[in-house]
Write a protein that holds these residues in place. Structure first.
Motif, PDB file in Angstrom:
ATOM      1  N   ARG A   1      -0.503   5.058 -16.965  1.00  0.00           N
ATOM      2  CA  ARG A   1       0.517   6.108 -16.887  1.00  0.00           C
ATOM      3  C   ARG A   1      -0.152   7.331 -16.252  1.00  0.00           C
ATOM      4  N   SER A   2       0.626   8.367 -15.948  1.00  0.00           N
ATOM      5  CA  SER A   2       0.026   9.648 -15.567  1.00  0.00           C
ATOM      6  C   SER A   2       1.063  10.733 -15.833  1.00  0.00           C
ATOM      7  N   SER A   3       0.572  11.937 -16.100  1.00  0.00           N
ATOM      8  CA  SER A   3       1.518  12.999 -16.472  1.00  0.00           C
ATOM      9  C   SER A   3       1.913  13.802 -15.230  1.00  0.00           C
TER      10      SER A   3
ATOM     11  N   PRO B   1       4.365   4.775 -19.112  1.00  0.00           N
ATOM     12  CA  PRO B   1       3.457   3.634 -19.298  1.00  0.00           C
ATOM     13  C   PRO B   1       4.056   2.325 -18.789  1.00  0.00           C
ATOM     14  N   HIS B   2       3.285   1.623 -17.970  1.00  0.00           N
ATOM     15  CA  HIS B   2       3.774   0.357 -17.402  1.00  0.00           C
ATOM     16  C   HIS B   2       2.617  -0.532 -16.998  1.00  0.00           C
ATOM     17  N   GLN B   3       2.951  -1.814 -16.789  1.00  0.00           N
ATOM     18  CA  GLN B   3       2.021  -2.746 -16.140  1.00  0.00           C
ATOM     19  C   GLN B   3       2.565  -2.986 -14.734  1.00  0.00           C
TER      20      GLN B   3
ATOM     21  N   THR C   1      -1.112  19.984  -4.593  1.00  0.00           N
ATOM     22  CA  THR C   1      -0.710  18.568  -4.569  1.00  0.00           C
ATOM     23  C   THR C   1      -1.899  17.664  -4.894  1.00  0.00           C
ATOM     24  N   ARG C   2      -1.640  16.601  -5.636  1.00  0.00           N
ATOM     25  CA  ARG C   2      -2.672  15.589  -5.935  1.00  0.00           C
ATOM     26  C   ARG C   2      -2.285  14.293  -5.240  1.00  0.00           C
ATOM     27  N   ARG C   3      -3.120  13.864  -4.236  1.00  0.00           N
ATOM     28  CA  ARG C   3      -2.792  12.638  -3.488  1.00  0.00           C
ATOM     29  C   ARG C   3      -3.756  11.502  -3.845  1.00  0.00           C
TER      30      ARG C   3
ATOM     31  N   ASP D   1       0.845  -1.201   0.000  1.00  0.00           N
ATOM     32  CA  ASP D   1       0.000   0.000   0.000  1.00  0.00           C
ATOM     33  C   ASP D   1       0.880   1.249   0.000  1.00  0.00           C
ATOM     34  N   LYS D   2       0.321   2.343  -0.472  1.00  0.00           N
ATOM     35  CA  LYS D   2       1.116   3.588  -0.514  1.00  0.00           C
ATOM     36  C   LYS D   2       0.196   4.792  -0.702  1.00  0.00           C
ATOM     37  N   CYS D   3       0.760   5.960  -0.424  1.00  0.00           N
ATOM     38  CA  CYS D   3       0.099   7.204  -0.810  1.00  0.00           C
ATOM     39  C   CYS D   3       1.048   7.929  -1.750  1.00  0.00           C
TER      40      CYS D   3
HETATM   41  O1  LIG Z   1       0.073   8.292  -8.944  1.00  0.00           O
HETATM   42  C1  LIG Z   1      -0.010   8.204 -10.176  1.00  0.00           C
HETATM   43  O2  LIG Z   1      -0.335   9.157 -10.876  1.00  0.00           O
HETATM   44  C2  LIG Z   1       0.252   6.913 -10.908  1.00  0.00           C
HETATM   45  C3  LIG Z   1       0.739   5.820 -10.030  1.00  0.00           C
HETATM   46  C4  LIG Z   1       1.133   4.593 -10.769  1.00  0.00           C
HETATM   47  O3  LIG Z   1       1.002   4.462 -11.952  1.00  0.00           O
HETATM   48  C5  LIG Z   1       1.700   3.497 -10.015  1.00  0.00           C
HETATM   49  O4  LIG Z   1       2.008   3.676  -8.833  1.00  0.00           O
HETATM   50  O5  LIG Z   1       1.864   2.395 -10.604  1.00  0.00           O
END
Ligand SMILES: O=C(O)CCC(=O)C(=O)O
Length: 280
Positions: free
Chosen positions: A214-216, A114-116, A223-225, A100-102
């Motif tokens: 993915r995310s930019s 981009p990843h899996q 901040t976006r949490r 888990d994480k924030c």
């Molecule tokens: O926090 C994000 O915008 C993306 C997080 C993410 O892709 C990940 O942790 O695998």
């Protein structure tokens, strides 16, 4: 099966709006504040706790904290069981918490390429995971909302297929080691069609570990949490403590830094960036 369960089964992700999730956001916020304030001051080398990871380009800027359920009885005893139940409804199988994480995406905070997620989790004896992303702040284009690949042309013929509760799913070729560790091969990304998931505080996005995402970077001024609670199939075992024991022992191991804007050992050693099919 209801519409959202169907959507998850077919597509591997679903966006559940706050009205459907009934999360207690103010309790979640206060648990997160407690963790941030107390965990660091009580931590010792012999009893490590909260994992704190900073941005690659700025050691002062927090990228994420981890081991939330390990640090908070509220997360462990109330939020995690509630998210596990939500996932079980959608997946049709019991699950255990895996990690888990924030993620704190601060203004100017880095993009996730981009990843899996399976690329990072395959080092443990677990083949399939589902993550519940719990939105604490609104996520939109400007601050780097999550984007999910809904279509791409062809999965390479030699991509390994893994048996999962959603059928056989491909491990897409990705870069291993080097600064692009975990990124999906550019030639495959070139024709991926992306869906951005704009979401509000209290919404939950469920997505499995085979969904390319993915995310930019955050181009806004705040901040976006997002909290990410990742679960594995209960039939595969219980990994939470062994996962964090490994992470505490080797925090800069590249297996813990897949496509993230964080620093890891293979960035520093400049390892190969030639894309390979993922080895299992
Ligand atoms: O926090 C994000 O915008 C993306 C997080 C993410 O892709 C990940 O942790 O695998």
């Amino acid at each position: 099966m209801n519409i959202s369960c169907n959507h998850f089964q077919q597509k591997g992700f679903v966006h559940l709006e706050k009205s459907l999730t009934s999360l207690n956001l103010s309790r979640i916020e206060s648990a997160l504040t407690e963790i941030s304030q107390h965990a660091l001051s009580t931590q010792t080398d012999s009893a490590p706790g909260l994992v704190v990871v900073t941005e690659a380009g700025n050691a002062e800027q927090l990228c994420r904290i981890e081991y939330l359920a390990g640090c908070s009885p509220y997360f462990a005893q109330e939020l995690v069981p509630c998210l596990a139940q939500l996932i079980e409804q959608h997946l049709g199988h019991p699950v255990n918490l895996f990690k888990d994480k924030c993620n704190f995406k601060h203004p100017g905070g880095g993009a996730f390429t981009p990843h899996q997620d399976i690329t990072a989790y395959r080092h443990f004896a677990s083949n399939y995971q589902v993550t519940a992303a719990v939105l604490l702040d609104a996520a939109v284009e400007e601050n780097g909302a999550l984007e999910i690949a809904t279509h791409w042309n062809l999965t390479p013929k030699d991509a390994p297929l893994v048996e999962t509760p959603r059928g056989l799913l491909p491990l897409l070729p990705s870069y291993q080691g080097g600064p692009r560790n975990g990124d999906i091969d550019d030639s495959l990304c070139a024709d991926m069609r992306w869906q951005r998931i704009d979401a509000a505080p209290g919404d939950i996005i469920l997505f499995d570990s085979y969904i390319p995402h993915r995310s930019s970077e955050n181009r806004s001024s705040s901040t976006r949490r997002i909290l990410f609670f990742t679960f594995n199939l209960a039939s595969e075992g219980d990994f939470y403590h062994s996962y964090y024991r490994s992470k505490w022992a080797t925090p800069d191991n590249p297996i813990f830094h897949v496509s993230t804007p964080t620093l890891h050992s293979s960035r520093q050693t400049n390892a190969s960036t030639v894309p390979n099919s993922v080895e299992r």
